[in-house]
Write a protein that holds these residues in place. Sequence first.
Motif, PDB file in Angstrom:
ATOM      1  N   PHE A 248      24.212  25.708  77.417  1.00  0.00           N
ATOM      2  CA  PHE A 248      25.643  25.500  77.454  1.00  0.00           C
ATOM      3  C   PHE A 248      26.387  25.262  76.253  1.00  0.00           C
ATOM      4  CE2 PHE A 248      23.989  26.518  82.284  1.00  0.00           C
ATOM      5  CZ  PHE A 248      25.833  26.921  82.830  1.00  0.00           C
ATOM      6  N   TYR A 249      24.900  23.991  75.778  1.00  0.00           N
ATOM      7  CA  TYR A 249      24.937  23.620  74.366  1.00  0.00           C
ATOM      8  C   TYR A 249      25.500  24.704  73.221  1.00  0.00           C
ATOM      9  CZ  TYR A 249      22.843  18.788  76.349  1.00  0.00           C
ATOM     10  OH  TYR A 249      22.434  17.914  76.805  1.00  0.00           O
ATOM     11  N   PHE A 250      24.465  25.827  73.863  1.00  0.00           N
ATOM     12  CA  PHE A 250      24.873  26.732  72.409  1.00  0.00           C
ATOM     13  C   PHE A 250      26.355  27.134  72.991  1.00  0.00           C
ATOM     14  CE2 PHE A 250      20.963  27.220  72.348  1.00  0.00           C
ATOM     15  CZ  PHE A 250      20.545  27.241  71.037  1.00  0.00           C
ATOM     16  N   LEU A 251      26.616  27.600  74.003  1.00  0.00           N
ATOM     17  CA  LEU A 251      28.144  27.298  74.397  1.00  0.00           C
ATOM     18  C   LEU A 251      28.863  26.961  73.689  1.00  0.00           C
ATOM     19  CD1 LEU A 251      30.179  30.088  76.392  1.00  0.00           C
ATOM     20  CD2 LEU A 251      29.280  28.339  78.516  1.00  0.00           C
ATOM     21  N   CYS A 252      28.737  25.776  73.799  1.00  0.00           N
ATOM     22  CA  CYS A 252      29.764  24.595  73.372  1.00  0.00           C
ATOM     23  C   CYS A 252      30.189  24.653  71.540  1.00  0.00           C
ATOM     24  CB  CYS A 252      29.294  22.933  73.662  1.00  0.00           C
ATOM     25  SG  CYS A 252      29.845  22.517  75.154  1.00  0.00           S
ATOM     26  N   MET A 253      29.255  25.171  70.993  1.00  0.00           N
ATOM     27  CA  MET A 253      28.982  25.240  70.214  1.00  0.00           C
ATOM     28  C   MET A 253      29.995  26.361  69.449  1.00  0.00           C
ATOM     29  SD  MET A 253      24.985  24.354  69.067  1.00  0.00           S
ATOM     30  CE  MET A 253      23.778  23.369  69.318  1.00  0.00           C
ATOM     31  N   LEU A 254      29.412  27.327  69.922  1.00  0.00           N
ATOM     32  CA  LEU A 254      30.860  28.971  70.205  1.00  0.00           C
ATOM     33  C   LEU A 254      32.331  28.472  70.338  1.00  0.00           C
ATOM     34  CD1 LEU A 254      30.536  32.425  69.238  1.00  0.00           C
ATOM     35  CD2 LEU A 254      30.320  32.238  72.566  1.00  0.00           C
ATOM     36  N   ALA A 255      32.483  27.355  71.265  1.00  0.00           N
ATOM     37  CA  ALA A 255      33.614  27.043  71.141  1.00  0.00           C
ATOM     38  C   ALA A 255      34.159  26.726  69.878  1.00  0.00           C
ATOM     39  CB  ALA A 255      33.830  25.962  72.612  1.00  0.00           C
ATOM     40  N   ILE A 256      33.590  24.908  69.292  1.00  0.00           N
ATOM     41  CA  ILE A 256      33.913  24.796  68.770  1.00  0.00           C
ATOM     42  C   ILE A 256      34.355  25.634  67.090  1.00  0.00           C
ATOM     43  CG2 ILE A 256      33.620  23.499  66.707  1.00  0.00           C
ATOM     44  CD1 ILE A 256      31.890  21.672  68.835  1.00  0.00           C
ATOM     45  N   SER A 257      33.166  27.047  67.432  1.00  0.00           N
ATOM     46  CA  SER A 257      33.746  27.816  65.662  1.00  0.00           C
ATOM     47  C   SER A 257      34.516  28.799  66.046  1.00  0.00           C
ATOM     48  CB  SER A 257      32.176  29.038  66.216  1.00  0.00           C
ATOM     49  OG  SER A 257      31.670  29.305  66.707  1.00  0.00           O
TER      50      SER A 257
END
Length: 332
Positions: free
Chosen positions: A80-89
């Motif tokens: 979910f941390y990686f998912l948040c990074m994807l959402a920000i990008s």
Amino acid sequence: MQKTPLCLRVGHFLPYAMSDSNTTDFTNPSTFIILGIPDLEEAHIWISIPFCAMYGIAVLGNFTILFIVKRESSLHGPMFYFLCMLAISDLVMSTSIVPKMLSIFWFNSREISFSACLTQMYFVHSFSGMESGILVAMAFDRYVAICNPLRHSSILTNSVVAKIGLAVVLRSGILALPYPFLARQWPYCRTNIIPHYYCGHIAVVKLACADIRISSYYGLFDLLSVIGMDGFFIAMSYTQILRAIFRLPTKDARLKTFGTCISHVCAISALYIPDLFSSLIQRFDHNMPLHLRILLTSVYQMVPPVLHPVIYGVRTKQIRGRLLQLITHKKT
């Protein structure tokens, strides 16, 4: 001094011109004129409706992902941390393009300063590469979760996740740096009119009155190296994942385990297929009408930011459950 009129059909714009008498000194035009989608100016208002809707969905969906992960402590993990990074990008990527596009469509605001154009160029190329790197990190997370489930928490600690995120940001940021520097060095003595809806690297350097093969070759190198490198690591991860899945004793266990990867596979498809297709069209398919090429490219660039939150919101049980709780709680 004789001026060469360079006005294309730009709605209500007055003619723009640039001096062609001193091409060696004229390297930085003060402004560019972004046409939007050439030959479809009269339909810009209608074209803006689906793009505005897609941008709204992208912003709402990605902010919802960030909000839910922040609020729900059970989601504070590597995936979910990686998912948040994807959402920000996705948010930065779409925001770098769509607001200016809509200002062109709605208010005929086509001017953009040279510095702002190069900044937009850097952000678009940087965050496009960042999305790809994040998908590699998510593939690694799936590999560890399936092939080494007992060591998942010890391998992907918060410190390791932060270092992976930093590496992804640095790689994409460094690879995108040559784009504005290459664009800045060319002399622009013909026209300052960009027949596109944003300052893409190829769209800008094509206006230069110089041999731009270096820019073209670097853009192709960046595209193929990022997709090639990231595609290789993703393929290696899924090769090991599939080997581990096929060793499971029952069909139900295999399907259930592979089901944890479906969201990631869909996210990969949503990013790579449109990105590769639009990049190849831009470079090689010169028979397709320009306005159709640009329209297809604009649709493809909006696909990942819209689909990523939808895919993970629908496919991820924890996010779907938390979202339903928020909705039902507000209704009651």
